[in-house]
Design an enzyme around this catalytic site. Structure first.
Site, PDB file in Angstrom:
ATOM      1  N   ASP A   1       0.790  -1.245   0.000  1.00 46.76           N
ATOM      2  CA  ASP A   1       0.000   0.000   0.000  1.00 46.76           C
ATOM      3  C   ASP A   1       0.823   1.297   0.000  1.00 46.76           C
ATOM      4  OD1 ASP A   1      -1.875  -1.984   0.262  1.00 46.76           O
ATOM      5  OD2 ASP A   1      -2.898  -1.135   1.993  1.00 46.76           O
TER       6      ASP A   1
ATOM      7  N   LYS B   1      -7.167  -4.901  -2.852  1.00 42.73           N
ATOM      8  CA  LYS B   1      -8.007  -5.338  -1.726  1.00 42.73           C
ATOM      9  C   LYS B   1      -8.915  -4.192  -1.288  1.00 42.73           C
ATOM     10  CE  LYS B   1      -4.509  -3.920   1.543  1.00 42.73           C
ATOM     11  NZ  LYS B   1      -5.193  -2.712   2.064  1.00 42.73           N
TER      12      LYS B   1
ATOM     13  N   CYS C   1      -2.251  -2.470   7.571  1.00 41.98           N
ATOM     14  CA  CYS C   1      -2.107  -3.463   6.508  1.00 41.98           C
ATOM     15  C   CYS C   1      -0.844  -4.310   6.641  1.00 41.98           C
ATOM     16  CB  CYS C   1      -2.164  -2.799   5.143  1.00 41.98           C
ATOM     17  SG  CYS C   1      -2.490  -4.021   3.884  1.00 41.98           S
TER      18      CYS C   1
HETATM   19  C1  VGL Z   1      -4.909   0.880   5.684  1.00 40.81           C
HETATM   20  C2  VGL Z   1      -6.143   2.266   7.033  1.00 40.81           C
HETATM   21  C3  VGL Z   1      -7.197   2.172   6.173  1.00 40.81           C
HETATM   22  C4  VGL Z   1      -3.630   0.198   5.401  1.00 40.81           C
HETATM   23  C5  VGL Z   1      -5.977   0.776   4.816  1.00 40.81           C
HETATM   24  O1  VGL Z   1      -3.431  -0.209   4.240  1.00 40.81           O
HETATM   25  O2  VGL Z   1      -2.793   0.084   6.313  1.00 40.81           O
HETATM   26  N1  VGL Z   1      -5.007   1.618   6.799  1.00 40.81           N
HETATM   27  N2  VGL Z   1      -7.118   1.424   5.070  1.00 40.81           N
END
Ligand code: VGL
Ligand code: ZN
Length: 196
Positions: free
Chosen positions: A14, A100, A144
């Site tokens: 991410d 995802k 994540c």
């Molecule tokens: C994530 C907060 C909200 C992450 C994803 O990828 O860590 N954190 N959505």
């Protein structure tokens, strides 16, 4: 710890604009992981090991967002600039992208809930490639990265986190440190560029 291309893979989690400073859910120092991850990418490429990149890839309306009962401001909405990988991230042309968070009913923090462009689940993709050990870095440590590392360990993968290429949201102070402790407790190893 030498990289073994027959069983090792790099998983970049991410590293998207919305998780970097100035983004919708900017993680403090989030962009600082980019040059470090680029060096890991070079190392894995040089060893002939595969590189995977996960991305948070939400619909505009999802229970993941505050407005619909979730925890977060809108971020990483499919096709928006905020959902794009950081422009400085040097993903190789053959890196496999896993998405995802598309289900409007669930959060899906873990890369193990991600799928490739053909819809194949990430753990299946790893299995098909013979991957037994994953090296995980990126954003965010307490969401994540943590969820991906813990799921992978639970599913029998050897897991090593890149300690110098992760940053935490720290919604509550100490969340990042607690995530690191939880990963260690689950048997996850840690390396840095200097020790890999
Ligand atoms: C994530 C907060 C909200 C992450 C994803 O990828 O860590 N954190 N959505
Ligand atoms: Zn998200």
């Amino acid at each position: 710890m030498a990289i073994d291309p027959t069983r090792d893979a790099l998983v970049v989690v991410d590293v998207q604009n919305d998780f970097c400073p100035g983004g919708a859910l900017g993680v403090s120092g989030g962009d600082e992981v980019v040059p470090v991850l680029n060096r890991y990418i070079e190392r894995f490429r040089a060893a002939g090991a595969p590189v995977f990149a996960t991305r948070d890839w939400h619909p505009a309306k999802t229970k993941h967002f505050e407005a619909y009962g979730g925890l977060w401001p809108p971020h990483c909405v499919q096709g928006t600039p905020g959902a794009a990988f950081h422009a400085g991230l040097a993903l190789p042309a053959d890196a496999v992208v896993l998405s995802k968070g598309m289900d409007p009913e669930e959060d899906a923090y873990s890369g193990f809930q991600a799928e490739d462009a053909s819809g194949m689940a990430f753990p299946v993709v790893l299995g098909e490639r013979g991957v037994a050990r994953i090296y995980v870095g990126g954003l965010a440590t307490d969401y994540c990265v943590r969820a991906t590392a813990l799921d992978a360990a639970r599913e029998g993968f050897e897991v090593v986190v890149l300690g110098d290429a992760i940053r935490a949201v720290d919604l509550a102070p100490g969340d990042g440190e607690r995530a690191i402790a939880a990963m260690r407790d689950a048997g996850v190893g840690f390396v840095t560029l200097a020790t890999l």
